[in-house]
Design an enzyme around this catalytic site. Structure first.
Site, PDB file in Angstrom:
ATOM      1  CG  HIS A   1     -52.585 -34.848 -25.749  1.00  0.00           C
ATOM      2  ND1 HIS A   1     -51.960 -34.445 -24.587  1.00  0.00           N
ATOM      3  CD2 HIS A   1     -52.674 -36.196 -25.677  1.00  0.00           C
ATOM      4  CE1 HIS A   1     -51.667 -35.523 -23.862  1.00  0.00           C
ATOM      5  NE2 HIS A   1     -52.100 -36.598 -24.496  1.00  0.00           N
TER       6      HIS A   1
ATOM      7  CB  CYS B   1     -54.810 -37.340 -21.972  1.00  0.00           C
ATOM      8  SG  CYS B   1     -53.347 -38.183 -21.346  1.00  0.00           S
TER       9      CYS B   1
ATOM     10  CG  HIS C   1     -54.298 -40.423 -24.893  1.00  0.00           C
ATOM     11  ND1 HIS C   1     -53.233 -39.551 -25.035  1.00  0.00           N
ATOM     12  CD2 HIS C   1     -54.617 -40.829 -26.141  1.00  0.00           C
ATOM     13  CE1 HIS C   1     -52.933 -39.431 -26.311  1.00  0.00           C
ATOM     14  NE2 HIS C   1     -53.761 -40.187 -27.015  1.00  0.00           N
TER      15      HIS C   1
ATOM     16  CG  ASP D   1     -51.120 -42.340 -22.756  1.00  0.00           C
ATOM     17  OD1 ASP D   1     -50.236 -42.603 -23.583  1.00  0.00           O
ATOM     18  OD2 ASP D   1     -51.397 -41.189 -22.428  1.00  0.00           O
ATOM     19  CG  HIS D   2     -47.192 -42.929 -21.187  1.00  0.00           C
ATOM     20  ND1 HIS D   2     -46.785 -41.784 -20.572  1.00  0.00           N
ATOM     21  CD2 HIS D   2     -47.423 -42.604 -22.480  1.00  0.00           C
ATOM     22  CE1 HIS D   2     -46.776 -40.793 -21.448  1.00  0.00           C
ATOM     23  NE2 HIS D   2     -47.166 -41.273 -22.612  1.00  0.00           N
TER      24      HIS D   2
ATOM     25  CE1 TYR E   1     -47.229 -44.339 -26.373  1.00  0.00           C
ATOM     26  CE2 TYR E   1     -45.399 -43.016 -25.572  1.00  0.00           C
ATOM     27  CZ  TYR E   1     -46.729 -43.135 -25.909  1.00  0.00           C
ATOM     28  OH  TYR E   1     -47.582 -42.055 -25.792  1.00  0.00           O
TER      29      TYR E   1
HETATM   30  C1  DNO Z   1     -47.361 -38.859 -24.733  1.00  0.00           C
HETATM   31  C2  DNO Z   1     -48.390 -38.475 -25.672  1.00  0.00           C
HETATM   32  C3  DNO Z   1     -48.128 -37.114 -26.262  1.00  0.00           C
HETATM   33  C4  DNO Z   1     -49.125 -36.821 -27.333  1.00  0.00           C
HETATM   34  C5  DNO Z   1     -49.004 -35.484 -27.943  1.00  0.00           C
HETATM   35  C6  DNO Z   1     -50.209 -35.193 -28.779  1.00  0.00           C
HETATM   36  O1  DNO Z   1     -47.094 -39.992 -24.629  1.00  0.00           O
HETATM   37  O2  DNO Z   1     -49.640 -38.577 -25.128  1.00  0.00           O
HETATM   38  O3  DNO Z   1     -46.860 -37.096 -26.823  1.00  0.00           O
HETATM   39  O4  DNO Z   1     -48.934 -37.727 -28.373  1.00  0.00           O
HETATM   40  O5  DNO Z   1     -48.870 -34.504 -26.973  1.00  0.00           O
HETATM   41  O6  DNO Z   1     -49.930 -34.166 -29.632  1.00  0.00           O
END
Ligand code: DNO
Length: 349
Positions: A198, A236, A265, A310-311, A324
């Site tokens: 990531h 991401c 992501h 993602d978020h 989340y």
């Molecule tokens: C945040 C996530 C990160 C991710 C880690 C992967 O929301 O994208 O916490 O899970 O960095 O190791």
């Protein structure tokens, strides 16, 4: 693409029952949360997690994350024993049929924000990063902790870690990463597991600690450490897209064509400076990333792997883990599915 959703286990208020009702949802991204960082994950616990998810007609598609012990990142003599444990975890995950592992190599702190509940103009709340606020934060208080961090440390441990990191500059961190990658990748290959590092979030140094998985040049350097599709990336959009110099869709297309994108992501960010941003809804017009371009890039290299919204913001009065919640991430998944369907059909006509 395979649409997936992050689930934080049985404690997560966003339950598997709810997740499976999101249209087009296929897979779950999760982890085992009660094993201390550095220990090997036992096969039976992995199988248990997989079975729980399967009961809801979903698949355990990605483990996010198997955290990397700080001794490995710092390069201490004790790293070898933690690397051996990491290899055992990869082997066990492979045996349980888990195809992808997401992890990161950020010193001490995982993703970082200055506020978790910043109120946007529409009354929803979002996570933001403001450079001047973060510059004033004291990382040694032990109070800095964000939801979903793989690990956070007590005050006393933090000082020791910071002392160790005084000797770790960017090049040292690269050589420690190389040592780790060369040790684990043969096991990942033999176990049929694709590793997906990531990017650092945000993609620049914070609190004087080095960050190296930050831009196209560094991702290129990373994939060259070990030449194998198992040594891949989590692309991401929100992390890499948080600085204006990264053209996320272009980078995604570039690494996708090299067969190194093992996980995606997708989220949007609205840049409010060169080192400041707000997390925005997934919709292109609300942020700085063109989500349609992201989908087009994925089609260009025929991406078949997992992606997760993602978020999300907190909307409609939902409470829970910032970033989340259910609603805004579900809207994100639906939007991404819509773009994907449209782009697929457009190419067929
Ligand atoms: C945040 C996530 C990160 C991710 C880690 C992967 O929301 O994208 O916490 O899970 O960095 O190791």
């Amino acid at each position: 693409m395979e649409m997936t959703f992050r689930w934080y286990g049985k404690e997560d208020p966003v339950t598997l029952e709810k997740i499976r009702q999101i249209p087009g949802m296929k897979g779950i991204v999760s982890a085992i949360y009660d094993i201390p960082v550095g220990e090997a994950w036992p096969l039976d616990k992995i199988k248990e997690l997989k079975a729980e998810i399967a009961k809801h007609s979903l698949e355990l598609s990605v483990i996010e994350s198997v955290p990397v012990h700080e001794d490995i990142k710092i390069g201490l003599a004790t790293r070898d024993k933690y690397i051996e444990n990491y290899k055992t975890t990869i082997k066990n995950l492979g045996e349980a049929g888990i195809p992808v592992i997401c992890y990161n190599f950020m010193p001490i702190f995982d993703w970082t924000r200055s506020s978790l509940d910043y109120e946007l103009a529409d009354g929803s709340t979002a996570l933001i990063f403001e450079e001047d606020v973060v510059d004033k934060m004291d990382p040694l208080t032990g109070e800095l902790s964000l939801p979903g961090w793989d690990s956070s440390y007590e005050k006393a441990e933090l000082q020791t870690l910071f002392d160790h990191y005084k000797k770790v500059d960017h090049e040292k961190l690269w050589s420690n990463l190389e040592y780790f990658i060369k040790a684990i990748m043969p096991v990942a290959e033999a176990s049929g597991v694709k590793m997906a590092i990531h990017p650092d979030d945000p993609p620049f140094d914070i609190f004087g600690l080095p960050r190296i998985i930050t831009n196209k040049l560094n991702l290129e350097r990373f994939i060259k450490l070990y030449d194998s599709p198992n040594n891949g990336l989590t692309m991401c959009s929100g992390s890499l897209g948080a600085v204006p110099e990264n053209d996320f869709p272009e980078m995604l297309r570039y690494f996708g064509k090299k067969n190194r994108v093992n996980f995606i992501h997708a989220r949007n960010v609205k840049l409010s400076g060169t080192r400041s941003f707000q997390e925005s809804p997934h919709l292109s017009e609300t942020g700085s990333i063109d989500m349609y371009e992201v989908i087009r890039a994925m089609k260009d290299f025929n991406y078949t792997g997992p992606i997760r919204p993602d978020h999300g913001r907190m909307i409609w009065g939902e409470t829970g883990k910032p970033g989340y919640g259910l609603h805004d991430r579900a809207l994100g998944a639906t939007y991404l599915n819509g773009l994907w369907e449209a782009e697929n059909k457009r190419r067929k006509y």
